[in-house]
Design a protein around this motif. Sequence first.
Motif, PDB file in Angstrom:
ATOM      1  N   UNK A  33      -4.747  10.920   9.251  1.00  0.00           N
ATOM      2  CA  UNK A  33      -4.775  11.931   8.463  1.00  0.00           C
ATOM      3  C   UNK A  33      -4.711  11.045   6.891  1.00  0.00           C
ATOM      4  N   UNK A  34      -4.286   9.953   6.810  1.00  0.00           N
ATOM      5  CA  UNK A  34      -4.431   9.064   5.791  1.00  0.00           C
ATOM      6  C   UNK A  34      -5.804   8.280   6.065  1.00  0.00           C
ATOM      7  N   UNK A  40      -5.336   0.265   1.651  1.00  0.00           N
ATOM      8  CA  UNK A  40      -4.270  -0.140   0.988  1.00  0.00           C
ATOM      9  C   UNK A  40      -3.269  -1.600   1.289  1.00  0.00           C
ATOM     10  N   UNK A  41      -3.771  -1.225   2.792  1.00  0.00           N
ATOM     11  CA  UNK A  41      -2.954  -2.471   3.904  1.00  0.00           C
ATOM     12  C   UNK A  41      -4.498  -3.679   3.414  1.00  0.00           C
ATOM     13  N   UNK A  42      -5.600  -3.147   3.406  1.00  0.00           N
ATOM     14  CA  UNK A  42      -6.588  -4.450   2.811  1.00  0.00           C
ATOM     15  C   UNK A  42      -6.162  -4.967   1.410  1.00  0.00           C
ATOM     16  N   UNK A  43      -6.281  -3.833   0.785  1.00  0.00           N
ATOM     17  CA  UNK A  43      -5.347  -4.227  -0.755  1.00  0.00           C
ATOM     18  C   UNK A  43      -4.298  -5.239  -1.211  1.00  0.00           C
TER      19      UNK A  43
END
Length: 72
Positions: A33-34, A40-43
């Motif tokens: 769903x997200x 954001x984990x990659x960033x």
Amino acid sequence: MADLNSTSYFDQSWHTLGQYSTLQPIVAQEFQTNVFDGFWDSMDNFIESGQVWALLIGFILGYVIKSLTSYG
């Protein structure tokens, strides 16, 4: 070639048809769903590893070199 009215032909056809009739359709699927969770984990990894500094230095050096080598 087998005769279409023979029993062996229908037995073989029915046997192969039974192999495919056991496949079940997928009724429900589970989705993440997200959609930005992986982004954001990659960033976070990009910033923590110092690659963001390499990117900024590359942009600055590229601009300086372009400015020095261009005419006018």
